[in-house]
Design a protein around this motif. Structure first.
Motif, PDB file in Angstrom:
ATOM      1  N   ARG A 158      36.453  34.250  45.323  1.00  0.00           N
ATOM      2  CA  ARG A 158      36.745  33.027  46.076  1.00  0.00           C
ATOM      3  C   ARG A 158      36.155  31.804  45.368  1.00  0.00           C
ATOM      4  N   SER A 159      34.970  31.958  44.800  1.00  0.00           N
ATOM      5  CA  SER A 159      34.335  30.843  44.098  1.00  0.00           C
ATOM      6  C   SER A 159      35.149  30.415  42.881  1.00  0.00           C
ATOM      7  N   ILE A 160      35.673  31.397  42.144  1.00  0.00           N
ATOM      8  CA  ILE A 160      36.510  31.074  40.979  1.00  0.00           C
ATOM      9  C   ILE A 160      37.745  30.287  41.416  1.00  0.00           C
ATOM     10  N   ILE A 161      38.369  30.733  42.495  1.00  0.00           N
ATOM     11  CA  ILE A 161      39.576  30.046  42.975  1.00  0.00           C
ATOM     12  C   ILE A 161      39.243  28.643  43.459  1.00  0.00           C
ATOM     13  N   LEU A 162      38.172  28.522  44.241  1.00  0.00           N
ATOM     14  CA  LEU A 162      37.811  27.215  44.808  1.00  0.00           C
ATOM     15  C   LEU A 162      37.329  26.238  43.735  1.00  0.00           C
ATOM     16  N   LYS A 163      36.663  26.743  42.684  1.00  0.00           N
ATOM     17  CA  LYS A 163      36.123  25.861  41.664  1.00  0.00           C
ATOM     18  C   LYS A 163      37.146  25.505  40.586  1.00  0.00           C
ATOM     19  N   ALA A 164      38.121  26.397  40.325  1.00  0.00           N
ATOM     20  CA  ALA A 164      39.053  26.164  39.213  1.00  0.00           C
ATOM     21  C   ALA A 164      40.511  26.023  39.652  1.00  0.00           C
ATOM     22  N   VAL A 165      40.981  26.960  40.487  1.00  0.00           N
ATOM     23  CA  VAL A 165      42.413  26.987  40.809  1.00  0.00           C
ATOM     24  C   VAL A 165      42.775  25.935  41.855  1.00  0.00           C
ATOM     25  N   VAL A 166      41.986  25.855  42.918  1.00  0.00           N
ATOM     26  CA  VAL A 166      42.287  24.893  43.987  1.00  0.00           C
ATOM     27  C   VAL A 166      42.290  23.452  43.484  1.00  0.00           C
ATOM     28  N   PRO A 167      41.286  23.011  42.697  1.00  0.00           N
ATOM     29  CA  PRO A 167      41.346  21.632  42.191  1.00  0.00           C
ATOM     30  C   PRO A 167      42.598  21.343  41.365  1.00  0.00           C
ATOM     31  N   SER A 168      43.041  22.316  40.556  1.00  0.00           N
ATOM     32  CA  SER A 168      44.275  22.122  39.784  1.00  0.00           C
ATOM     33  C   SER A 168      45.475  21.999  40.708  1.00  0.00           C
TER      34      SER A 168
ATOM     35  N   SER B 122      47.704  40.476  42.554  1.00  0.00           N
ATOM     36  CA  SER B 122      47.380  39.243  41.840  1.00  0.00           C
ATOM     37  C   SER B 122      46.348  39.546  40.755  1.00  0.00           C
ATOM     38  N   ALA B 123      46.228  38.640  39.788  1.00  0.00           N
ATOM     39  CA  ALA B 123      45.287  38.904  38.696  1.00  0.00           C
ATOM     40  C   ALA B 123      44.844  37.602  38.034  1.00  0.00           C
ATOM     41  N   PHE B 124      43.635  37.644  37.477  1.00  0.00           N
ATOM     42  CA  PHE B 124      43.145  36.587  36.595  1.00  0.00           C
ATOM     43  C   PHE B 124      43.036  37.176  35.193  1.00  0.00           C
ATOM     44  N   VAL B 125      43.381  36.385  34.200  1.00  0.00           N
ATOM     45  CA  VAL B 125      43.105  36.719  32.804  1.00  0.00           C
ATOM     46  C   VAL B 125      42.247  35.586  32.261  1.00  0.00           C
ATOM     47  N   TYR B 126      40.981  35.888  31.979  1.00  0.00           N
ATOM     48  CA  TYR B 126      40.032  34.869  31.514  1.00  0.00           C
ATOM     49  C   TYR B 126      39.679  35.152  30.058  1.00  0.00           C
TER      50      TYR B 126
ATOM     51  N   LEU C 102      30.526  33.128  36.359  1.00  0.00           N
ATOM     52  CA  LEU C 102      30.964  33.875  37.546  1.00  0.00           C
ATOM     53  C   LEU C 102      31.603  35.206  37.150  1.00  0.00           C
ATOM     54  N   PHE C 103      32.379  35.199  36.075  1.00  0.00           N
ATOM     55  CA  PHE C 103      32.974  36.458  35.599  1.00  0.00           C
ATOM     56  C   PHE C 103      31.888  37.409  35.113  1.00  0.00           C
ATOM     57  N   ASN C 104      30.892  36.881  34.400  1.00  0.00           N
ATOM     58  CA  ASN C 104      29.801  37.741  33.939  1.00  0.00           C
ATOM     59  C   ASN C 104      29.042  38.350  35.117  1.00  0.00           C
ATOM     60  N   ALA C 105      28.825  37.534  36.158  1.00  0.00           N
ATOM     61  CA  ALA C 105      28.145  38.041  37.354  1.00  0.00           C
ATOM     62  C   ALA C 105      28.983  39.121  38.027  1.00  0.00           C
ATOM     63  N   MET C 106      30.293  38.957  37.986  1.00  0.00           N
ATOM     64  CA  MET C 106      31.163  39.938  38.631  1.00  0.00           C
ATOM     65  C   MET C 106      31.149  41.269  37.873  1.00  0.00           C
ATOM     66  N   VAL C 107      31.128  41.198  36.546  1.00  0.00           N
ATOM     67  CA  VAL C 107      31.047  42.426  35.746  1.00  0.00           C
ATOM     68  C   VAL C 107      29.788  43.195  36.111  1.00  0.00           C
ATOM     69  N   ASP C 108      28.668  42.508  36.228  1.00  0.00           N
ATOM     70  CA  ASP C 108      27.411  43.160  36.608  1.00  0.00           C
ATOM     71  C   ASP C 108      27.506  43.752  38.011  1.00  0.00           C
ATOM     72  N   GLU C 109      28.193  43.037  38.913  1.00  0.00           N
ATOM     73  CA  GLU C 109      28.271  43.494  40.299  1.00  0.00           C
ATOM     74  C   GLU C 109      29.138  44.742  40.446  1.00  0.00           C
TER      75      GLU C 109
END
Length: 290
Positions: free
Chosen positions: A157-167, A46-50, A133-140
């Motif tokens: 998980r936060s990205i999915i719960l905050k953006a994908v799940v509500p949609s 699976s993948a995200f493109v932001y 969240l993406f910026n934090a992930m790059v640093d991590e």
């Protein structure tokens, strides 16, 4: 790989590298080349493109998605996608296996995360905190912390719960949400066995539920019967193979469990009003226009 097949991109599994990895879109164009990234290919992850900069297009299956700063593409396992032939956007590509997301056998949200990932392909504008969240992930990813894996897991998980799940939940507003996990099991079984063309009875035995229960579940969540869900999945794969592979129509029919190519032709025309041959030709014309 047989050059008739749709190119398959696999998730890198290097020693001492955690499951997910992240790249800039611009880096992918540079490292892999224009021809490779713009050629339709299937993912085994699976993948995200932001998108962080620019405007452009991205192709998922047979649909063109128009992207802008703040758009989020959600690509599921086995989906076929392609970047544009001219790069006009930049941002992040995050690749991961969904099994990485699980926190254990008692994870209360795992089925919901997977279901949402399987139903949403594009969110045209997400909230600004998704970018953070993406910026934090790059640093991590650069971190040497012993908690690196767990932090990245929770960021995804936060990205999915905050953006994908509500949609996804918006799509379900008019449907019954009870039995959600059972519906995910039904869809997962169909996705893994559709090439065997299972009947509703076969699926009923495998999942330990009556045909009536499964049909009620399918109707509530997809407004389709179990048989129609199987046919829908077979049709999706037929379109993928016809549009993006070099297999003959007879080979495609055989791969999808049809006894004869004529049976697949009847099936395909019944659902699309065009023959497999005409569909393939139309796709070639469409892809040529990219």
């Amino acid at each position: 790989m047989n050059n008739k097949c749709i190119p398959l991109e696999r998730l890198k599994r290097e020693v001492n590298q955690i499951n997910p990895f992240i790249n800039r879109i611009s880096d992918l164009y540079t490292l892999r080349g224009l021809e490779a990234v713009s050629r339709p290919h299937r993912l085994n992850f699976s993948a995200f493109v932001y998108i962080t900069d620019g405007q452009g297009v991205h192709y998922v299956e047979h649909q063109q998605h128009r992207l802008r700063t703040g758009s989020l593409l959600v690509l599921g396992k086995n989906q076929i996608h392609a970047f544009a032939k001219e790069r006009s956007v930049d941002g992040y590509v995050l690749s991961f296996d969904c099994s990485f997301l699980s926190t254990g056998s008692n994870d209360p949200y795992f089925d919901l995360l997977l279901a949402a990932m399987g139903h949403i392909n594009c969110i045209h504008q997400v909230e600004d905190d998704i970018g953070l969240l993406f910026n934090a992930m790059v640093d991590e990813f650069k971190s040497t912390s012993e908690f690196k894996d767990e932090i990245i897991r929770n960021l995804i998980r936060s990205i999915i719960l905050k953006a994908v799940v509500p949609s996804y939940q918006q799509q379900l507003q008019s449907t019954q949400r009870i039995g959600h996990n059972d519906y995910y099991r039904l869809k997962k079984y169909i996705d893994e066995h559709f090439q065997d063309r299972p009947t509703a009875g076969d699926i009923s035995l495998a999942l330990g539920k009556s045909i009536k229960q499964l049909d009620k579940l399918a109707k509530a969540h997809a407004c389709l019967s179990v048989k129609e869900l199987v046919d829908e999945r077979v049709l999706v794969e037929a379109k993928r193979l016809l549009a993006f592979s070099q297999h003959s129509i007879s080979d495609v029919a055989n791969r999808l469990g049809f006894n004869e190519a004529t049976n697949m032709t009847k099936f395909f025309k019944r659902h699309t009003d065009v023959s497999p041959k005409d569909f393939r030709q139309l796709c070639k014309m469409g892809l040529h226009q990219k």
